[in-house]
Scaffold this active site. Structure first.
Site, PDB file in Angstrom:
ATOM      1  N   TYR A 195       0.730  -0.987  -0.001  1.00  0.00           N
ATOM      2  CA  TYR A 195      -0.027  -0.093  -0.059  1.00  0.00           C
ATOM      3  C   TYR A 195       0.702   1.299   0.117  1.00  0.00           C
ATOM      4  CZ  TYR A 195      -5.049  -0.693  -0.087  1.00  0.00           C
ATOM      5  OH  TYR A 195      -6.362  -0.965  -0.315  1.00  0.00           O
TER       6      TYR A 195
ATOM      7  N   GLU B 128      -0.585   5.032  -0.469  1.00  0.00           N
ATOM      8  CA  GLU B 128      -1.419   6.157  -0.537  1.00  0.00           C
ATOM      9  C   GLU B 128      -0.560   7.305  -0.359  1.00  0.00           C
ATOM     10  OE1 GLU B 128      -5.062   5.897   1.252  1.00  0.00           O
ATOM     11  OE2 GLU B 128      -5.478   4.164   0.369  1.00  0.00           O
TER      12      GLU B 128
ATOM     13  N   ASP C   6      -7.369  14.562 -23.723  1.00  0.00           N
ATOM     14  CA  ASP C   6      -7.225  13.194 -23.516  1.00  0.00           C
ATOM     15  C   ASP C   6      -6.419  12.510 -24.705  1.00  0.00           C
ATOM     16  OD1 ASP C   6      -7.639  10.768 -23.173  1.00  0.00           O
ATOM     17  OD2 ASP C   6      -9.799  10.639 -22.518  1.00  0.00           O
TER      18      ASP C   6
ATOM     19  N   THR D  99      -3.963   7.086 -21.257  1.00  0.00           N
ATOM     20  CA  THR D  99      -3.833   5.538 -20.695  1.00  0.00           C
ATOM     21  C   THR D  99      -2.410   5.386 -21.450  1.00  0.00           C
ATOM     22  OG1 THR D  99      -4.806   4.670 -22.976  1.00  0.00           O
ATOM     23  CG2 THR D  99      -6.156   5.075 -20.780  1.00  0.00           C
TER      24      THR D  99
ATOM     25  N   LYS E 214      -2.352   1.888 -24.929  1.00  0.00           N
ATOM     26  CA  LYS E 214      -2.937   1.966 -26.374  1.00  0.00           C
ATOM     27  C   LYS E 214      -1.543   1.831 -27.203  1.00  0.00           C
ATOM     28  CE  LYS E 214      -7.446   3.196 -25.313  1.00  0.00           C
ATOM     29  NZ  LYS E 214      -7.732   3.977 -24.005  1.00  0.00           N
TER      30      LYS E 214
ATOM     31  N   ARG F 220      -1.670  -1.703 -18.653  1.00  0.00           N
ATOM     32  CA  ARG F 220      -2.953  -1.243 -18.638  1.00  0.00           C
ATOM     33  C   ARG F 220      -3.162   0.024 -17.422  1.00  0.00           C
ATOM     34  NH1 ARG F 220      -7.231  -3.794 -21.451  1.00  0.00           N
ATOM     35  NH2 ARG F 220      -8.605  -1.909 -20.661  1.00  0.00           N
TER      36      ARG F 220
HETATM   37  N1  DSN Z   1     -12.003   1.223 -24.608  1.00  0.00           N
HETATM   38  C1  DSN Z   1     -11.184   2.495 -25.312  1.00  0.00           C
HETATM   39  C2  DSN Z   1     -11.553   2.473 -26.816  1.00  0.00           C
HETATM   40  O1  DSN Z   1     -11.671   1.383 -27.351  1.00  0.00           O
HETATM   41  O2  DSN Z   1     -11.252   3.591 -27.504  1.00  0.00           O
HETATM   42  C3  DSN Z   1     -11.409   3.643 -24.658  1.00  0.00           C
HETATM   43  O3  DSN Z   1     -12.263   3.530 -23.392  1.00  0.00           O
END
Ligand code: DSN
Length: 482
Positions: A67, A69, A244, A273, A276, A282
């Site tokens: 942990y 925090e 974003d 994120t 991607k 993730r």
């Molecule tokens: N799930 C992602 C996408 O496919 O674009 C974004 O939330």
């Protein structure tokens, strides 16, 4: 095989699975099954990728047990020496990679990163001035009456974001998501002719609606966004610009998107994120060059986040180190070239592309040009060995469930080494499948939006062609058969 010729990656995953087998054999079986599945399908989901074995291995260890925090050096728990080190390392790598002054690597996902950003903006723009005007330092110092007034003020804030059918994201102020319950939101779409952003229309909306926050970024728009223009619009109405970049962070890191198209120098706050196009674990991150926001961003946990996942922060540090290399820059460039080749291949075979093409990692195909809904196209392609997701197109008459489009992305297949020639082969597989697919007729004589008939010969031929492409470009060759 001689023990010495087996790769370290192969040994690591194989030994790891043997250990898991000792506790719950089914989990080991499912993990092996998932690898088998991923190796047998052409993955064109624009939001997915394949992280390196080093990134994957950095997640599976005892950092998971801790942990932590708080932030490095300011934790609510003792014993955080190495969590501090790994979180600091991840932040330093990300700062250098993106040229950002401040980075927060604790968010567990994109929605978490966006929540941290929204609450940082609300704290800085609503809570801090309110506390100052009430001569208070902390919300706990306010009377119940003043607290009620401040809570009401949070609920009165406005934002604008890209509409869902134009390619925006649910977390950009839409009602089913907490962001839409928090903010009064209006959307900007795309021009009905060009299907591209119309910055004058965005400016008009901003002037009329006077939002506190303007969100830029998308999950299904095949074009770059001019963040310098978006910042100009934000400044003209005293709004904060939030970007974003979850989908295209790898293209920013890989220096494909620079100047006006790099969000970091232009936005007040940027979220992403890490899994991607960035090819990490993730998770999420928040970045900012605005020194006023840094302290509020760092309060993400426990404001909206559960305790940070130190094992995932370790994997983020590995991924950011990988993304700083020349080979990642070449990868990012190839992602975009592959998307272009895929787009050209589909267009020359009769597919209609939203906006007529792409300049990022994704291609949006309007499958009405094949007489299908997105749902039928998605399923027919899955039957043929190609994994995509159905997606709305601008002004979609088929709604968000059936849709009229499919979204194709090249980050994952570029990670396994596929090139522009492979993309042309894939365009042929996609178009021949869609041409050989026909909507079924319902019992009432109408064309179904979900059911379809696909020629067995084409299905089987295309499965073979997918398998050949995957054999030539194997996934995780260094991992063998663990
Ligand atoms: N799930 C992602 C996408 O496919 O674009 C974004 O939330």
């Amino acid at each position: 095989m001689d023990e010495k010729t087996i790769s370290s990656e192969s040994k690591a995953f194989s030994y790891g699975l043997n250990v898991i087998e000792g506790s719950e054999p089914l989990v080991a079986e499912y993990i092996r099954g998932e690898l088998g599945n991923q190796r047998s399908q052409l993955k064109l989901i624009a939001s997915e990728n394949y992280a390196s074995p080093a990134v994957l291995l950095a997640m599976g260890n005892w950092f998971s047990d801790k942990y932590a925090e708080g932030t490095p050096g300011h934790r609510f728990y003792a014993g955080c020496e190495f969590v501090d080190k790994v979180e600091t390392l991840a932040c330093e790598h990300a700062k250098e990679l993106f040229g950002a002054h401040h980075v927060y690597v604790q968010p567990h996902s994109g929605i978490d990163a966006n929540l941290v950003a929204f609450w940082s903006l609300l704290a800085y723009r609503v809570e801090v001035p309110f506390l100052e005007s009430h001569a208070s330092k902390h919300v706990n110092d306010l009377t119940d009456e003043d607290w009620a007034t401040l809570r009401k003020a949070f609920g009165e804030q406005r934002m604008i974001g890209m509409s869902l059918d134009a390619g925006g994201h649910l977390t950009h102020g839409f009602r089913p998501n907490i962001s839409g319950k928090l903010f009064d939101q209006r959307s900007y779409g795309v021009d009905s002719e060009t299907e591209r952003l119309d910055y004058d229309a965005i400016r008009n909306l901003a002037e009329e609606f006077r939002p506190l926050v303007i969100v830029a970024g998308y999950s299904a728009h095949p074009r770059k966004v001019n963040f310098a223009k978006m910042r100009e619009i934000a400044d003209s109405v005293d709004a904060s610009l939030m970007v974003d970049m979850a989908h295209f962070a790898g293209l920013v890191a890989g220096k494909v998107f620079t100047g006006d198209f790099d969000p970091i120098p232009h936005a007040h706050i940027v979220t992403s994120t890490t899994h991607k196009s960035l090819r990490g674990p993730r998770g999420g991150i928040v970045l900012s060059n605005d020194s006023d926001l840094a302290e509020h961003i760092d309060k993400g946990c426990p404001m909206v986040l559960g305790g940070p996942l130190a094992n995932v922060m370790a994997a983020k540090a590995v991924a950011f180190a990988e993304a700083k290399t020349e080979s990642f820059r070449s990868y990012a460039q190839q992602v975009v070239e592959n998307a272009n080749a895929l787009a050209e291949g589909i267009e020359k075979r009769g597919g209609r592309l939203v906006t007529g093409g792409t300049d990022n990692h994704l291609v949006l195909v309007d499958v009405r040009s094949f007489g299908l809904t997105g749902r039928q196209a998605e399923s027919a392609l899955e039957d043929s060995g190609v994994i995509v997701n159905r997606n709305s197109v601008p002004f979609d008459p088929n709604g968000a469930w059936y849709t009229s489009g499919i979204r194709l992305g090249t980050p994952a297949l570029t990670s396994v080494g596929m090139d522009c020639d492979d993309m042309d082969d894939i365009a042929e597989i996609i178009c021949s499948t869609l041409e050989a697919t026909e909507p079924s007729t319902t019992t009432s004589g109408e064309l179904s939006k979900a059911k379809f008939n696909l020629s067995d010969v084409i299905r089987s031929d295309n499965r073979t062609r997918c398998a050949e492409l995957l054999d030539q470009n194997p996934l995780y060759p260094e991992v063998g058969m663990p």
